[in-house]
Design a protein around this motif. Sequence first.
Motif, PDB file in Angstrom:
ATOM      1  N   TYR A  23       0.842  -1.204   0.000  1.00 26.63           N
ATOM      2  CA  TYR A  23       0.000   0.000   0.000  1.00 26.63           C
ATOM      3  C   TYR A  23       0.874   1.251   0.000  1.00 26.63           C
ATOM      4  O   TYR A  23       0.546   2.248  -0.652  1.00 26.63           O
ATOM      5  CB  TYR A  23      -0.931  -0.001   1.215  1.00 26.63           C
ATOM      6  N   ILE A  65       1.865   1.855  -3.455  1.00 27.49           N
ATOM      7  CA  ILE A  65       0.757   2.501  -4.172  1.00 27.49           C
ATOM      8  C   ILE A  65       0.707   3.982  -3.826  1.00 27.49           C
ATOM      9  O   ILE A  65       0.536   4.839  -4.709  1.00 27.49           O
ATOM     10  CB  ILE A  65      -0.586   1.831  -3.818  1.00 27.49           C
ATOM     11  N   GLN A  80     -10.398  -5.081   0.129  1.00 28.31           N
ATOM     12  CA  GLN A  80     -10.405  -6.152  -0.874  1.00 28.31           C
ATOM     13  C   GLN A  80     -11.516  -7.167  -0.613  1.00 28.31           C
ATOM     14  O   GLN A  80     -12.200  -7.604  -1.538  1.00 28.31           O
ATOM     15  CB  GLN A  80      -9.042  -6.847  -0.902  1.00 28.31           C
ATOM     16  N   CYS A 119     -12.603  -6.400  -8.817  1.00 32.11           N
ATOM     17  CA  CYS A 119     -11.156  -6.334  -8.585  1.00 32.11           C
ATOM     18  C   CYS A 119     -10.599  -4.992  -9.034  1.00 32.11           C
ATOM     19  O   CYS A 119      -9.776  -4.371  -8.342  1.00 32.11           O
ATOM     20  CB  CYS A 119     -10.445  -7.472  -9.315  1.00 32.11           C
ATOM     21  N   SER A 128     -11.723  -2.322  -6.655  1.00 28.52           N
ATOM     22  CA  SER A 128     -11.016  -2.397  -5.372  1.00 28.52           C
ATOM     23  C   SER A 128      -9.605  -1.817  -5.492  1.00 28.52           C
ATOM     24  O   SER A 128      -9.140  -1.103  -4.604  1.00 28.52           O
ATOM     25  CB  SER A 128     -10.949  -3.848  -4.876  1.00 28.52           C
ATOM     26  N   GLN A 129      -8.922  -2.107  -6.614  1.00 26.88           N
ATOM     27  CA  GLN A 129      -7.576  -1.574  -6.816  1.00 26.88           C
ATOM     28  C   GLN A 129      -7.606  -0.055  -6.955  1.00 26.88           C
ATOM     29  O   GLN A 129      -6.790   0.655  -6.361  1.00 26.88           O
ATOM     30  CB  GLN A 129      -6.949  -2.204  -8.068  1.00 26.88           C
ATOM     31  N   CYS A 164      -6.140   2.995  -4.486  1.00 22.68           N
ATOM     32  CA  CYS A 164      -5.393   4.158  -5.001  1.00 22.68           C
ATOM     33  C   CYS A 164      -6.083   5.452  -4.589  1.00 22.68           C
ATOM     34  O   CYS A 164      -5.415   6.431  -4.221  1.00 22.68           O
ATOM     35  CB  CYS A 164      -5.294   4.084  -6.523  1.00 22.68           C
ATOM     36  N   TYR A 224      -4.690  -4.267 -16.312  1.00 21.20           N
ATOM     37  CA  TYR A 224      -4.860  -5.277 -15.265  1.00 21.20           C
ATOM     38  C   TYR A 224      -4.550  -6.671 -15.810  1.00 21.20           C
ATOM     39  O   TYR A 224      -3.835  -7.463 -15.178  1.00 21.20           O
ATOM     40  CB  TYR A 224      -6.290  -5.211 -14.729  1.00 21.20           C
ATOM     41  N   ASN A 226       3.326  -5.043  -9.178  1.00 18.90           N
ATOM     42  CA  ASN A 226       1.882  -4.896  -9.339  1.00 18.90           C
ATOM     43  C   ASN A 226       1.352  -3.662  -8.625  1.00 18.90           C
ATOM     44  O   ASN A 226       0.520  -2.921  -9.170  1.00 18.90           O
ATOM     45  CB  ASN A 226       1.160  -6.151  -8.835  1.00 18.90           C
ATOM     46  N   ALA A 227       1.821  -3.429  -7.405  1.00 18.62           N
ATOM     47  CA  ALA A 227       1.365  -2.269  -6.640  1.00 18.62           C
ATOM     48  C   ALA A 227       1.762  -0.964  -7.329  1.00 18.62           C
ATOM     49  O   ALA A 227       0.967  -0.021  -7.436  1.00 18.62           O
ATOM     50  CB  ALA A 227       1.941  -2.318  -5.221  1.00 18.62           C
ATOM     51  N   ILE A 277      -0.414  -0.388 -10.572  1.00 22.45           N
ATOM     52  CA  ILE A 277      -1.778   0.049 -10.284  1.00 22.45           C
ATOM     53  C   ILE A 277      -1.784   1.517  -9.851  1.00 22.45           C
ATOM     54  O   ILE A 277      -2.641   2.312 -10.261  1.00 22.45           O
ATOM     55  CB  ILE A 277      -2.421  -0.829  -9.196  1.00 22.45           C
ATOM     56  N   TYR A 318      -3.513   4.866 -11.875  1.00 24.35           N
ATOM     57  CA  TYR A 318      -4.405   5.853 -11.268  1.00 24.35           C
ATOM     58  C   TYR A 318      -4.002   7.271 -11.657  1.00 24.35           C
ATOM     59  O   TYR A 318      -4.863   8.139 -11.861  1.00 24.35           O
ATOM     60  CB  TYR A 318      -4.378   5.695  -9.748  1.00 24.35           C
TER      61      TYR A 318
END
Length: 243
Positions: free
Chosen positions: A44, A47, A81, A126, A129-130, A134, A168, A231-232, A235, A239
């Motif tokens: 997080y 992110i 999540q 999903c 939620s991502q 963000c 994604y 991945n974090a 994403i 954003y």
Amino acid sequence: MILDIYKDALEYSAKDWKTLVVLGVVALFSFLLLPAFIITGYNYRVINNAVHGIINGRDPLPDFDDIIDIFVDGVKVVIVQIAYLIVPVILFIIFAVIAGNLTGVASSAVMIIGCLITLIVGVVACLMSQMGLCHMAYNDGAFTKAFDFKEIKEVIDEIGWFECIATYIGLIIITLVIAVVVTTLIGLVFTVFGISGAALGASPSGILAFGVFINWLITMFIVGPYLSIFNARSIGLLYTMQI
């Protein structure tokens, strides 16, 4: 732009190998549950850095300090999540129950339709939620912002649903490819060693077992943490495309 995101995230995730090892050590104890929240909380932070940064910037990896704060953030992330996954899970259960009360072709048809609808809703959930995580990070960690569906939808609309879903799906593909390639290469190396060892009279099973152990170490302490950060970061950068 999507390729720029991937390029940035791939380079960013390799900035500090010590951090990867630390995350690997924490992941080693994830079966205790509490360390899993720390890993989630650290991602997080990644992110959070991304949503306040720019693509191809010089953002450093987040510091691994204030463990309590990281843990709290991890708990918040898991709650978000789980909350977003409730709808597709309930949908699947409803269709499964209906299919269970039918027989033959009707039961199979309902189950197939249910799976397709659940899959579509699951992908949207999903993605929401991502983007919700963000949005929470961008708004200074305000928990309610993770569920501000109107604002989150506006963010996705601004970026483009196709771009978001494509990014994604691309993340899933890249993650699988990297994991499979690394595992396969290590496996091939130790297979060759095993064959060579057998020709010299050594026990190939011992060499192959050692290869499996090395594979596990690299996956646990390097590849796994690297991919989670990748991945974090991706994403979070996605954003920023609407800012």
